[in-house]
Design a protein around this motif. Structure first.
Motif, PDB file in Angstrom:
ATOM      1  N   ARG A  68       2.537  -1.196  10.745  1.00 48.69           N
ATOM      2  CA  ARG A  68       3.768  -0.461  10.502  1.00 48.69           C
ATOM      3  C   ARG A  68       3.444   0.761   9.661  1.00 48.69           C
ATOM      4  N   TRP A  81       5.083   4.634   8.050  1.00 45.59           N
ATOM      5  CA  TRP A  81       6.234   5.488   7.749  1.00 45.59           C
ATOM      6  C   TRP A  81       5.715   6.869   7.402  1.00 45.59           C
ATOM      7  N   ALA A 128       7.145  10.023   5.871  1.00 46.43           N
ATOM      8  CA  ALA A 128       8.303  10.526   5.138  1.00 46.43           C
ATOM      9  C   ALA A 128       8.232  12.049   5.056  1.00 46.43           C
ATOM     10  N   PHE A 151       7.695   4.853  11.917  1.00 46.68           N
ATOM     11  CA  PHE A 151       9.001   5.356  11.528  1.00 46.68           C
ATOM     12  C   PHE A 151       8.772   6.734  10.912  1.00 46.68           C
ATOM     13  N   THR A 186      10.746  10.124   9.325  1.00 51.94           N
ATOM     14  CA  THR A 186      12.059  10.506   8.818  1.00 51.94           C
ATOM     15  C   THR A 186      12.028  11.866   8.150  1.00 51.94           C
ATOM     16  N   PHE A 188      11.638   2.181   3.884  1.00 47.47           N
ATOM     17  CA  PHE A 188      11.057   1.234   4.825  1.00 47.47           C
ATOM     18  C   PHE A 188      10.073   0.359   4.052  1.00 47.47           C
ATOM     19  N   LEU A 203       4.922  -1.986   4.983  1.00 47.59           N
ATOM     20  CA  LEU A 203       4.163  -0.934   5.654  1.00 47.59           C
ATOM     21  C   LEU A 203       2.669  -1.105   5.431  1.00 47.59           C
ATOM     22  N   LEU A 255       1.661   4.682   4.688  1.00 45.65           N
ATOM     23  CA  LEU A 255       2.792   5.511   4.266  1.00 45.65           C
ATOM     24  C   LEU A 255       2.258   6.920   4.045  1.00 45.65           C
ATOM     25  N   SER A 299       6.924  -0.268  -1.052  1.00 48.83           N
ATOM     26  CA  SER A 299       7.081  -0.203   0.403  1.00 48.83           C
ATOM     27  C   SER A 299       5.860  -0.724   1.149  1.00 48.83           C
TER      28      SER A 299
END
Length: 207
Positions: free
Chosen positions: A30, A32, A34, A67, A69, A131, A134, A137, A161
């Motif tokens: 996973r 993320w 950002a 993910f 964002t 999120f 993870l 990140l 996270s």
């Protein structure tokens, strides 16, 4: 693929180690991204993951959830479209252009299957819940726009996270500052940091 050494380090060291862990327990990676802006970094991560997975035995069974964002709704819409100007050929290799893109309207369009691997959403990294669970990140060149107080708030949140042993990627002008107890660099001067197993630090995170 700006900062090629960072991407090479992800490809050669970080992702193989993370994939080995996830293969052992059967769960997907996973990630993320950002402050994803118009999506270049999220798609770059998806490409590198695909290349690493292909090089590993049984790599076809490995998966990565990304993910991505941003606070700017227009940037998120552009990222979902995945269309980029022809000038990206200066930073993306011919091999990757052929494999992951198709020519479109004078530029390049990200392959549909790659676009489907990334979930883009509008999100405020300061105000909205993060999120979690993870492995990766990435928050590159976002914290430089925040004051010291917000930076001090974000780093414990990022620690929270990440799974134990997860990796944080910062921009070339960013460091973890005084939060060395939370993150350890892969090597001196690296902007890639392993999450330290310091659970007590996460208790201060407040949403």
């Amino acid at each position: 693929f700006r900062d090629p050494p960072v991407w090479q380090e992800l490809k050669d060291t970080v992702l193989p180690e993370l994939l080995a862990r996830r293969a052992a327990d059967g769960t997907p990676l996973r990630a993320w991204v950002a402050g994803c802006s118009t999506g270049e970094e999220a798609y770059s991560l998806a490409m590198v993951f695909g290349e690493v997975a292909e090089s590993l035995p049984g790599g076809g069974d490995l998966s990565l959830q990304i993910f991505a964002t941003d606070l700017n709704a227009d940037a998120v819409a552009a990222a979902r479209r995945g269309h980029y100007a022809a000038k990206i050929a200066a930073e993306v290799s011919a091999e990757r252009l052929e494999k992951f893109f198709s020519p479109h309207e004078g530029g390049y369009l990200i392959d549909k299957h790659l676009r489907e691997r990334v979930l883009f959403a509008q999100h405020d990294v300061i105000l909205d819940p993060p999120f979690t669970r993870l492995d990766v990140l990435s928050c590159r060149n976002l914290m430089i726009y925040f004051n010291a107080s917000l930076q001090r708030r974000l780093l414990p949140l990022f620690h929270y996270s990440l799974r134990p042993g997860g990796v944080l990627l910062l921009g070339g002008s960013e460091t973890v500052g005084r939060q060395q107890a939370l993150f350890a660099p892969l090597r001196p001067g690296s902007r890639l940091y392993w999450r330290s197993d310091n659970g007590a630090a996460t208790a201060a995170v407040d949403f």
